[in-house]
Design a protein around this motif. Sequence first.
Motif, short mmCIF file in Angstrom:
data_model
loop_
_atom_site.label_atom_id
_atom_site.label_comp_id
_atom_site.label_asym_id
_atom_site.label_seq_id
_atom_site.Cartn_x
_atom_site.Cartn_y
_atom_site.Cartn_z
N SER A 95 0.81 -1.21 0.00
CA SER A 95 0.00 0.00 0.00
C SER A 95 0.85 1.27 0.00
O SER A 95 0.45 2.29 -0.57
N SER A 96 2.02 1.22 0.62
CA SER A 96 2.90 2.40 0.65
C SER A 96 3.41 2.72 -0.75
O SER A 96 3.42 3.90 -1.17
N HIS A 97 3.84 1.68 -1.45
CA HIS A 97 4.30 1.85 -2.83
C HIS A 97 3.18 2.40 -3.70
O HIS A 97 3.36 3.34 -4.49
N PHE A 98 1.98 1.86 -3.54
CA PHE A 98 0.82 2.31 -4.29
C PHE A 98 0.49 3.76 -3.96
O PHE A 98 0.24 4.58 -4.85
N SER A 99 0.50 4.11 -2.68
CA SER A 99 0.14 5.46 -2.26
C SER A 99 1.10 6.50 -2.82
O SER A 99 0.69 7.60 -3.22
N ARG A 100 2.39 6.16 -2.87
CA ARG A 100 3.38 7.11 -3.41
C ARG A 100 3.10 7.41 -4.88
O ARG A 100 3.12 8.57 -5.30
N TRP A 101 2.87 6.36 -5.66
CA TRP A 101 2.61 6.57 -7.09
C TRP A 101 1.26 7.25 -7.30
O TRP A 101 1.12 8.10 -8.19
N PHE A 102 0.25 6.90 -6.50
CA PHE A 102 -1.07 7.50 -6.64
C PHE A 102 -1.01 9.00 -6.35
O PHE A 102 -1.59 9.82 -7.08
N LYS A 103 -0.30 9.38 -5.32
CA LYS A 103 -0.18 10.79 -4.98
C LYS A 103 0.60 11.55 -6.04
O LYS A 103 0.27 12.70 -6.37
N ALA A 104 1.61 10.91 -6.61
CA ALA A 104 2.37 11.55 -7.68
C ALA A 104 1.50 11.79 -8.91
O ALA A 104 1.67 12.79 -9.63
N LYS A 105 0.55 10.90 -9.14
CA LYS A 105 -0.33 11.00 -10.32
C LYS A 105 -1.49 11.95 -10.07
O LYS A 105 -1.81 12.79 -10.92
N PHE A 106 -2.16 11.85 -8.92
CA PHE A 106 -3.41 12.56 -8.69
C PHE A 106 -3.32 13.64 -7.60
O PHE A 106 -4.33 14.25 -7.25
#
Length: 299
Positions: free
Chosen positions: A272-283
Amino acid sequence: MRHSSDEADRSRQVFCHWDVLSHDLEPVASSSGLAVMPWKTFEEAGIYDYVVIVGGQLEQMEQIPEETYAFLRDVHAKGTELIGLCTGSFIIAKADLLNGRKAAIHAHHRPLFSQQFPKVEPVENELYVRDGSILTCPGGTAAIDLAVEILIKHCGRSRGMKGLTALVVDEHRSAHEIGRLPYQDLEECGNWRVEQAIKIMRQKLRDPDTTEKLAEMLGSTVRQLNRAFTEHAKATPQEVWRDMRLQHARWRLMNSKRTVTQIAHECGFSDSSHFSRWFKAKFNQTPKHYRAQRLVKQR
């Protein structure tokens, strides 16, 4: 709007009022060749809540008179909200009213829009975008959802939904709902490597592979695959694949009760941490904040 503005199907302007405007009263040819007759000139225009700019063929944009841009700048300065439908957003941008804002742009038009208006942030896979007093919509059926949203706001939900029922549309979609599959255009871009790779990526959102493995599945070299993606997607295969998974994750956040951790794994992220980092960078938001904020707006 016609269906919602009156009882039954009488088409009277009772609950809503509208005019068709142009710089003069000459017929305006649509991209299909059908002529639209203006009702009033800009000088005769009344006071409106919204001015909707209907787009046409991009190659005909140079024929738009300066009076149109001057009118848009004037009504916008007075507080009227502007709505760009499809390529109508190009006209708003050319009037210098979208600089520093976001705009919902059809995927077909995004490359040219970004080239012509680098100060505007194009948004794909949103049915419509509001940025301040300007709304933009990529066109097609998304225009129905935007219209219903506006009608509900001003006339109430039952009247807004009346128009939706009359058009035999099943349900009203909110702005965040994805109106098309991400990168669908690349499935018909004319390059077999890219087309087949996108199909594989879509099938393996949960289990993404390396570019080397993807090239091997296609019977291609990594260099050939990277070159094809750079030409047609302006990104590497891995960037496209990750973005595709993020877009799917965003949809799952709004359309399922799965936890962020579950969605992260289901969309091919290690945790989830890896996902959250990329999600925040995108959105520009964490997954939890994105979900919470959208749910509040829907209430």
